[in-house]
Design an enzyme around this catalytic site. Structure first.
Site, PDB file in Angstrom:
ATOM      1  N   ARG A  37       0.810  -1.360  -0.101  1.00  0.00           N
ATOM      2  CA  ARG A  37       0.078   0.210  -0.157  1.00  0.00           C
ATOM      3  C   ARG A  37       0.912   1.204   0.053  1.00  0.00           C
ATOM      4  O   ARG A  37       1.998   1.232   0.021  1.00  0.00           O
ATOM      5  CB  ARG A  37      -1.121   0.060   1.161  1.00  0.00           C
ATOM      6  CG  ARG A  37      -0.581  -0.671   2.643  1.00  0.00           C
ATOM      7  CD  ARG A  37       0.527   0.042   3.229  1.00  0.00           C
ATOM      8  NE  ARG A  37       0.027   1.376   3.447  1.00  0.00           N
ATOM      9  CZ  ARG A  37       0.928   2.431   3.751  1.00  0.00           C
ATOM     10  NH1 ARG A  37       2.448   1.916   3.766  1.00  0.00           N
ATOM     11  NH2 ARG A  37       0.879   3.662   3.954  1.00  0.00           N
ATOM     12  N   GLY A  38       0.214   2.318   0.013  1.00  0.00           N
ATOM     13  CA  GLY A  38       0.961   3.686  -0.102  1.00  0.00           C
ATOM     14  C   GLY A  38       1.046   3.878  -1.826  1.00  0.00           C
ATOM     15  O   GLY A  38       1.507   3.257  -2.503  1.00  0.00           O
ATOM     16  N   ALA A  39       0.767   5.215  -1.989  1.00  0.00           N
ATOM     17  CA  ALA A  39       0.793   5.442  -3.611  1.00  0.00           C
ATOM     18  C   ALA A  39       1.745   5.008  -4.187  1.00  0.00           C
ATOM     19  O   ALA A  39       1.743   4.386  -5.479  1.00  0.00           O
ATOM     20  CB  ALA A  39       0.262   6.907  -3.519  1.00  0.00           C
ATOM     21  N   ARG A  46      -7.509  -0.401  -6.942  1.00  0.00           N
ATOM     22  CA  ARG A  46      -7.854   0.492  -5.744  1.00  0.00           C
ATOM     23  C   ARG A  46      -7.934   1.925  -6.447  1.00  0.00           C
ATOM     24  O   ARG A  46      -7.276   2.219  -7.556  1.00  0.00           O
ATOM     25  CB  ARG A  46      -6.848   0.746  -4.744  1.00  0.00           C
ATOM     26  CG  ARG A  46      -6.292  -0.378  -3.759  1.00  0.00           C
ATOM     27  CD  ARG A  46      -5.513  -0.227  -2.670  1.00  0.00           C
ATOM     28  NE  ARG A  46      -6.078   0.884  -1.639  1.00  0.00           N
ATOM     29  CZ  ARG A  46      -5.428   1.291  -0.702  1.00  0.00           C
ATOM     30  NH1 ARG A  46      -4.223   0.985  -0.448  1.00  0.00           N
ATOM     31  NH2 ARG A  46      -6.037   2.168   0.267  1.00  0.00           N
ATOM     32  N   GLN A  82      -2.209   2.534  10.147  1.00  0.00           N
ATOM     33  CA  GLN A  82      -0.746   2.680   9.336  1.00  0.00           C
ATOM     34  C   GLN A  82       0.309   3.237  10.282  1.00  0.00           C
ATOM     35  O   GLN A  82       1.270   3.215   9.923  1.00  0.00           O
ATOM     36  CB  GLN A  82      -0.775   3.099   8.051  1.00  0.00           C
ATOM     37  CG  GLN A  82      -1.541   2.431   6.772  1.00  0.00           C
ATOM     38  CD  GLN A  82      -3.074   2.694   7.062  1.00  0.00           C
ATOM     39  OE1 GLN A  82      -3.568   3.168   7.970  1.00  0.00           O
ATOM     40  NE2 GLN A  82      -3.870   2.599   5.727  1.00  0.00           N
ATOM     41  N   ASP A 133      -1.946  10.854  -2.114  1.00  0.00           N
ATOM     42  CA  ASP A 133      -2.517   9.640  -2.835  1.00  0.00           C
ATOM     43  C   ASP A 133      -2.646  10.444  -4.168  1.00  0.00           C
ATOM     44  O   ASP A 133      -2.791   9.783  -5.137  1.00  0.00           O
ATOM     45  CB  ASP A 133      -3.590   8.850  -2.477  1.00  0.00           C
ATOM     46  CG  ASP A 133      -3.080   8.145  -1.275  1.00  0.00           C
ATOM     47  OD1 ASP A 133      -3.158   8.883  -0.089  1.00  0.00           O
ATOM     48  OD2 ASP A 133      -2.579   7.026  -1.306  1.00  0.00           O
ATOM     49  N   LYS A 191      -4.691  10.202   3.267  1.00  0.00           N
ATOM     50  CA  LYS A 191      -5.516   9.374   4.270  1.00  0.00           C
ATOM     51  C   LYS A 191      -6.660  10.126   5.234  1.00  0.00           C
ATOM     52  O   LYS A 191      -6.395  11.239   5.611  1.00  0.00           O
ATOM     53  CB  LYS A 191      -4.582   8.588   5.174  1.00  0.00           C
ATOM     54  CG  LYS A 191      -5.017   7.657   6.182  1.00  0.00           C
ATOM     55  CD  LYS A 191      -5.935   6.719   5.476  1.00  0.00           C
ATOM     56  CE  LYS A 191      -5.113   6.036   4.339  1.00  0.00           C
ATOM     57  NZ  LYS A 191      -6.181   4.819   3.602  1.00  0.00           N
TER      58      LYS A 191
HETATM   59  O1  MRU Z   1      -4.473   3.038   2.340  1.00  0.00           O
HETATM   60  P1  MRU Z   1      -2.978   3.501   2.181  1.00  0.00           P
HETATM   61  O2  MRU Z   1      -2.297   2.827   3.268  1.00  0.00           O
HETATM   62  O3  MRU Z   1      -2.605   2.949   0.869  1.00  0.00           O
HETATM   63  O4  MRU Z   1      -2.551   5.073   2.300  1.00  0.00           O
HETATM   64  C1  MRU Z   1      -1.666   5.738   2.086  1.00  0.00           C
HETATM   65  C2  MRU Z   1      -1.492   7.124   2.388  1.00  0.00           C
HETATM   66  O5  MRU Z   1      -2.578   7.357   2.579  1.00  0.00           O
HETATM   67  C3  MRU Z   1      -0.220   7.759   2.352  1.00  0.00           C
HETATM   68  O6  MRU Z   1      -0.418   8.877   3.217  1.00  0.00           O
HETATM   69  C4  MRU Z   1      -0.059   8.260   0.692  1.00  0.00           C
HETATM   70  O7  MRU Z   1      -0.243   7.062  -0.195  1.00  0.00           O
HETATM   71  C5  MRU Z   1       1.262   8.828   0.482  1.00  0.00           C
HETATM   72  S1  MRU Z   1       2.629   7.643   0.580  1.00  0.00           S
HETATM   73  C6  MRU Z   1       4.021   8.163   0.306  1.00  0.00           C
END
Ligand code: MRU
Length: 364
Positions: free
Chosen positions: A53-55, A90, A203, A244, A255
């Protein structure tokens, strides 16, 4: 980054030269487990179930997912099918669409019998570029942290508040919001990080705290509602979060809960920065509140919470009464006017169309 002395990225190709390895983030912080992605369906499932996960990491995993797919079916229809399957995993992180469009465009002009090799090559380049962009973000953000340290009249640490996990686990390496923090810590700048737990999936409590702890960065986990109180009492020098999807005019989707932190920061004149690489900008939209698709996830993530028992078992327990409905909006949008600046790989700019266009003139 290093775990017990060994350098890891979050995604890499295994010793067989083709299957892909990722860290299973649903098991952290209690178990460090590496899983093997052996085909398109494995890659799609890893993104959908948030093992990755994480963009930026979602984008890199999708790129490798297309490479795995090309081994299975490198025809035109195979490419389209794999693209569409991965894109549906996603909805919010625009890096997914960016990586898939980039891969499909390149593979589309590559003869079918060369697509496997081309796909692995481009996926590796996307991963390497992510690392380089995040390290550059770290350098630009470091300058802001040095300034913050200088503004303090004593040697007390610079207090940074962050939300969710925008660290190396959310990217291929370094992280976005945490990259300046790692750089500052490594050069001996005194810093301390307030880590929002980030319900419902935690997270912050599970991933950001784990990362920072492994690197030796002083930090404190707080529940999501504490930030405003800390800001009112001068206990936060600046906020840095990830994103994201940031729109062409600088609205920031991140988030769920990020917006409330930005409101509290504005009310208390605490600088609120967003760290992002270029592929996190969606140049096709302006109004984030209207146009960013907000993921809604299963209600069980709200009604249940998971953790480690004193016997060492990983379990989930229910926290809401039987019969209560739960809603699970995974992201929110912070309007550009609440953002002090965007920390990109090309420098820091105002959260505005002009600010972004000054750094990315090709999109102006
Ligand atoms: O749902 P997630 O855990 O994928 O969400 C992640 C976030 O919101 C992060 O802050 C975002 O992706 C930035 S990652 C460098």
């Amino acid at each position: 980054m290093k775990i017990d002395g060994t350098h890891y990225r979050t995604i890499w190709v295994g010793e067989d030269g083709w299957s892909v390895r990722v860290i299973d983030q649903t098991r952290l912080p209690h178990r460090f487990e590496i899983i093997r992605l052996a085909g398109l369906d494995d890659a799609a499932a890893a993104i959908r179930t948030m093992r990755v996960r994480g963009a930026p990491l979602i984008g890199a995993t999708a790129a490798y997912g297309l490479a795995l797919a090309m081994r299975e079916d490198a025809s035109e229809s195979g490419l389209d099918r794999a693209h569409d399957l991965l894109l549906a995993t996603r909805p919010t992180a625009v890096n997914l669409r960016w990586a898939l469009s980039d891969m499909r465009e390149r593979l589309g002009r590559t003869p079918a019998n060369q697509r496997v090799e081309a796909a692995y090559g481009r996926a590796a380049a996307i991963a390497d570029e992510d690392v380089a962009m995040n390290e550059a973000i770290g350098g630009h953000g470091l300058a802001l942290l040095r300034d913050a340290a200088q503004r303090k009249n004593d040697a007390s640490p610079v207090n940074i508040l962050t939300h969710c996990n925008a660290g190396w686990l959310a990217t291929v390496d370094w992280g976005t919001a945490l990259a300046p923090i790692y750089k500052a810590h490594d050069e001996g700048l005194p810093i301390h990080v307030w880590v929002d737990e980030t319900r419902p999936r935690n997270q912050g409590a599970s991933l950001t705290a784990w990362e920072l702890g492994r690197h030796g960065v002083p930090h404190t986990v707080i529940v999501d509602n504490v930030g405003g109180h800390l800001m009112q009492h001068g206990m936060v020098d600046l906020c840095i979060v990830g994103t994201d999807r940031t729109t062409a005019r600088g609205d920031v989707c991140n988030k769920i809960g990020t917006y409330l932190k930005a409101l509290a920061a504005a009310d208390n004149r605490v600088p609120f920065y967003v760290a992002l690489p270029g592929p996190s900008v969606d140049w096709t939209i302006e109004d984030g509140i209207r146009d960013v698709p907000i993921e809604q996830r299963d209600a069980s993530e709200v009604s249940e919470i998971s953790g480690l028992t004193s016997e060492g078992a990983l379990i989930s327990v229910k926290v809401t009464p039987q019969g209560s409905a739960a809603a699970n909006y995974a992201f929110d949008v912070t309007p550009a006017r609440l953002v002090t600046g965007l920390i990109t790989e090309r420098g820091v700019c105002p959260a505005s169309r002009a600010g972004l266009a000054s750094l990315y003139p090709q999109h102006a």
